[in-house]
Design a protein around this motif. Structure first.
Motif, mmCIF file in Angstrom:
data_model
loop_
_atom_site.group_PDB
_atom_site.id
_atom_site.type_symbol
_atom_site.label_atom_id
_atom_site.label_comp_id
_atom_site.label_asym_id
_atom_site.label_seq_id
_atom_site.Cartn_x
_atom_site.Cartn_y
_atom_site.Cartn_z
ATOM 1 N N HIS A 91 0.934 -1.207 0.205
ATOM 2 C CA HIS A 91 0.103 0.058 0.018
ATOM 3 C C HIS A 91 0.686 1.200 -0.106
ATOM 4 N N PRO A 92 0.843 2.278 -0.989
ATOM 5 C CA PRO A 92 1.551 3.195 -1.114
ATOM 6 C C PRO A 92 1.703 4.286 -0.011
ATOM 7 N N THR A 93 0.594 4.338 0.918
ATOM 8 C CA THR A 93 0.660 5.386 1.742
ATOM 9 C C THR A 93 0.339 5.186 3.260
ATOM 10 N N VAL A 94 0.114 3.829 3.426
ATOM 11 C CA VAL A 94 0.005 3.373 5.009
ATOM 12 C C VAL A 94 1.106 3.646 5.751
ATOM 13 N N ALA A 95 0.693 4.400 6.919
ATOM 14 C CA ALA A 95 1.848 4.737 7.951
ATOM 15 C C ALA A 95 2.182 3.265 8.736
ATOM 16 N N PHE A 96 3.268 3.217 9.187
ATOM 17 C CA PHE A 96 3.935 2.292 9.967
ATOM 18 C C PHE A 96 2.970 2.040 11.387
ATOM 19 N N GLY A 97 2.719 0.995 11.580
ATOM 20 C CA GLY A 97 1.532 0.441 12.532
ATOM 21 C C GLY A 97 0.220 0.698 12.605
ATOM 22 N N ASP A 98 0.039 1.207 11.219
ATOM 23 C CA ASP A 98 -1.589 1.275 10.957
ATOM 24 C C ASP A 98 -1.910 -0.272 10.347
ATOM 25 N N VAL A 99 -2.094 -1.293 11.096
ATOM 26 C CA VAL A 99 -2.359 -2.407 10.480
ATOM 27 C C VAL A 99 -3.289 -3.199 11.828
ATOM 28 N N VAL A 100 -3.790 -4.328 11.572
ATOM 29 C CA VAL A 100 -4.698 -4.948 12.137
ATOM 30 C C VAL A 100 -4.358 -6.534 11.754
ATOM 31 N N HIS A 101 -3.968 -7.436 12.612
ATOM 32 C CA HIS A 101 -3.387 -8.715 12.387
ATOM 33 C C HIS A 101 -4.801 -9.712 12.581
ATOM 34 N N VAL A 102 -4.489 -10.691 11.871
ATOM 35 C CA VAL A 102 -5.761 -11.988 11.978
ATOM 36 C C VAL A 102 -5.525 -12.611 12.974
ATOM 37 N N GLU A 103 -6.568 -13.006 13.809
ATOM 38 C CA GLU A 103 -6.452 -13.768 14.982
ATOM 39 C C GLU A 103 -6.311 -15.231 14.839
ATOM 40 N N THR A 104 -5.371 -15.710 14.168
ATOM 41 C CA THR A 104 -5.474 -17.388 14.031
ATOM 42 C C THR A 104 -4.013 -17.840 14.728
#
Length: 298
Positions: free
Chosen positions: A93-106
């Motif tokens: 993704h060209p503009t996402v900031a570091f840390g702007d993520v959600v992880h899958v809970e498996t």
């Protein structure tokens, strides 16, 4: 090691493309992968999630050709759109900031998150993976050994992620350089045979304390569970025609390598240098090829 080589005749094909989920209009990441998968039931192929809630993987079933795979992937893309979810194709993704993520809970992805820590807080990476079925383990090792030489070429042709964290990275494929921060994300050595491959995998699994070879994120690897050689060096693509073209090239090269038409490749150290040059310069790169640095276009 148990394997499924030779379960199907010839050299069948499988294509996996990772797509970045976004909000329509704003193109901000849409962290909806798990919810989306609960609502989808593809008639052919598969749509699965990965480590991030803003990332999914579309996979063909076993197909005879890249053209057949194209048709399946087109239907999977249409199914996602029909569910009201937008996506973009590209390595990052060209503009996402570091840390702007959600992880899958498996369990698998939580284990990776625990192991990788801050490394998985950066923007998701999205790749194109191409599987080619092999008749037996020794052929799989031979193809893996010979096809290694083409990894920088495939990387340069598919370079599709120049921006990271809202800035021009100066690289044609920022994805590949970010992904190199993971352990076991390298080009594997040349294997003397199937037993040597098994020995290397055992060392990696035991020293990394991981369950199996699927945690070895090599640019190319035999995949015993599927009976294939898997090429993993390419950025995801926006245009499905680009996906198809790269997959067709990998398919043809793998068959040629199985026929013994290519010599053994340079050592991993040399290939890694060419891999970086391909990631940096894309189609304008010069890489080591048969005794000299040569332009990718040549």
């Amino acid at each position: 090691m148990e394997h499924r080589f030779g379960r199907r005749a010839g050299f069948p094909l499988g294509i996996e493309e990772e797509l970045l989920l976004v909000e329509a209009g704003t193109y901000r990441p849409a962290h909806v992968a798990s919810d989306l998968l609960r609502r989808l039931d593809p008639p052919a192929g598969a749509i699965t999630h990965d480590l991030y809630e803003a990332l999914i993987e579309c996979s063909t079933p076993v197909v005879a050709s890249a053209a057949e795979g194209h048709a399946t992937l087109a239907k999977l893309r249409a199914l996602i759109r029909a569910a009201g979810v937008a996506f973009i194709g590209g390595g990052l993704h060209p503009t996402v900031a570091f840390g702007d993520v959600v992880h899958v809970e498996t369990d698998r992805y939580q284990q990776i998150r625990h192991e990788m820590r801050g490394l998985v807080s950066r923007t998701p990476t999205a790749a194109l993976h191409v599987h080619v079925g092999m008749p037996d383990p020794e052929t799989a090792v031979d193809v893996c050994n010979r096809l290694r030489a083409y990894l920088p070429l495939l990387q340069a042709l598919s370079a599709h992620s120049p921006f990271w964290f809202g800035r021009d990275s100066g690289l044609a494929s920022a994805r590949s350089t970010l992904f190199r921060s993971f352990p076991r994300s390298t080009i594997p050595p040349t294997f003397a045979g199937w037993e040597h491959y098994e020995s290397v995998v055992q060392w990696c699994v035991e020293t990394a304390e991981v369950p199996d070879y699927t945690y070895l994120w090599w640019d190319i690897r035999p995949s015993p569970q599927l009976g294939t050689v898997e090429v993993r060096a390419m950025d995801a693509q926006s245009r499905l025609e680009s996906v198809t073209g790269v997959a067709a090239l990998v398919h043809a090269l793998a068959v040629a390598c199985a026929d013994g038409e290519e010599e053994a490749t340079p050592p991993t150290e040399g290939l890694m240098e060419s891999s970086f040059r391909a990631a940096r310069d894309g189609g304008g790169a010069t890489v080591w090829w048969r005794g000299a640095l040569r332009p990718i276009r040549e």
